[in-house]
Design a protein around this motif. Structure first.
Motif, PDB file in Angstrom:
ATOM      1  N   ASN A  20      37.181  15.177  40.040  1.00 25.37           N
ATOM      2  CA  ASN A  20      37.278  15.167  41.499  1.00 25.37           C
ATOM      3  C   ASN A  20      35.899  15.016  42.130  1.00 25.37           C
ATOM      4  OD1 ASN A  20      40.026  15.474  41.346  1.00 25.37           O
ATOM      5  ND2 ASN A  20      40.005  17.654  41.765  1.00 25.37           N
ATOM      6  N   LEU A  24      34.513  12.031  44.548  1.00 19.67           N
ATOM      7  CA  LEU A  24      33.948  12.302  45.868  1.00 19.67           C
ATOM      8  C   LEU A  24      32.583  11.632  46.014  1.00 19.67           C
ATOM      9  CD1 LEU A  24      34.137  13.679  48.594  1.00 19.67           C
ATOM     10  CD2 LEU A  24      33.126  15.715  47.544  1.00 19.67           C
ATOM     11  N   SER A  27      32.999   8.003  46.411  1.00 20.16           N
ATOM     12  CA  SER A  27      33.481   7.722  47.763  1.00 20.16           C
ATOM     13  C   SER A  27      32.323   7.671  48.745  1.00 20.16           C
ATOM     14  CB  SER A  27      34.465   8.795  48.223  1.00 20.16           C
ATOM     15  OG  SER A  27      35.553   8.897  47.353  1.00 20.16           O
ATOM     16  N   TYR A  68      38.768   8.570  49.004  1.00 21.59           N
ATOM     17  CA  TYR A  68      38.934   9.687  48.073  1.00 21.59           C
ATOM     18  C   TYR A  68      40.397   9.805  47.644  1.00 21.59           C
ATOM     19  CZ  TYR A  68      39.260  14.345  46.155  1.00 21.59           C
ATOM     20  OH  TYR A  68      39.534  15.395  45.320  1.00 21.59           O
TER      21      TYR A  68
END
Length: 90
Positions: A20, A24, A27, A68
């Protein structure tokens, strides 16, 4: 390095999948590139630097969030290896 192990855990994930945190960061870095592009195009279209910066700063936040979630959805799609293919039409 003191932060070596915590950073490895932050970016560790299942093999073949991004964590994750990595999604991020991807992104954010992609939005920086995209926002600069938006500002340049906006400047060419409007001829006004202030307007171009305004357009770029408005779109940056929404697109980080959208990218995201887009990235996480694609990470949930199962990956098929070339040798795992099955004969479904036989």
């Amino acid at each position: 390095m003191i932060l070596d192990q915590p950073l490895k855990k932050l970016f560790a994930s299942k093999p073949g999948k991004d964590s994750n945190a990595k999604s991020l960061l991807k992104s954010i870095s992609w939005r920086i590139v995209g926002t600069i592009d938006t500002m340049i195009i906006s400047y060419f279209v409007t001829g006004e630097l202030v307007m171009a910066i305004s357009i770029g700063s408005v779109e940056v936040f929404s697109k980080i969030i959208l990218f995201y979630f887009h990235e996480r959805i694609w990470e949930s799609v199962p990956k098929v290896k070339a040798d795992d293919t099955r004969e479904e039409y036989a």
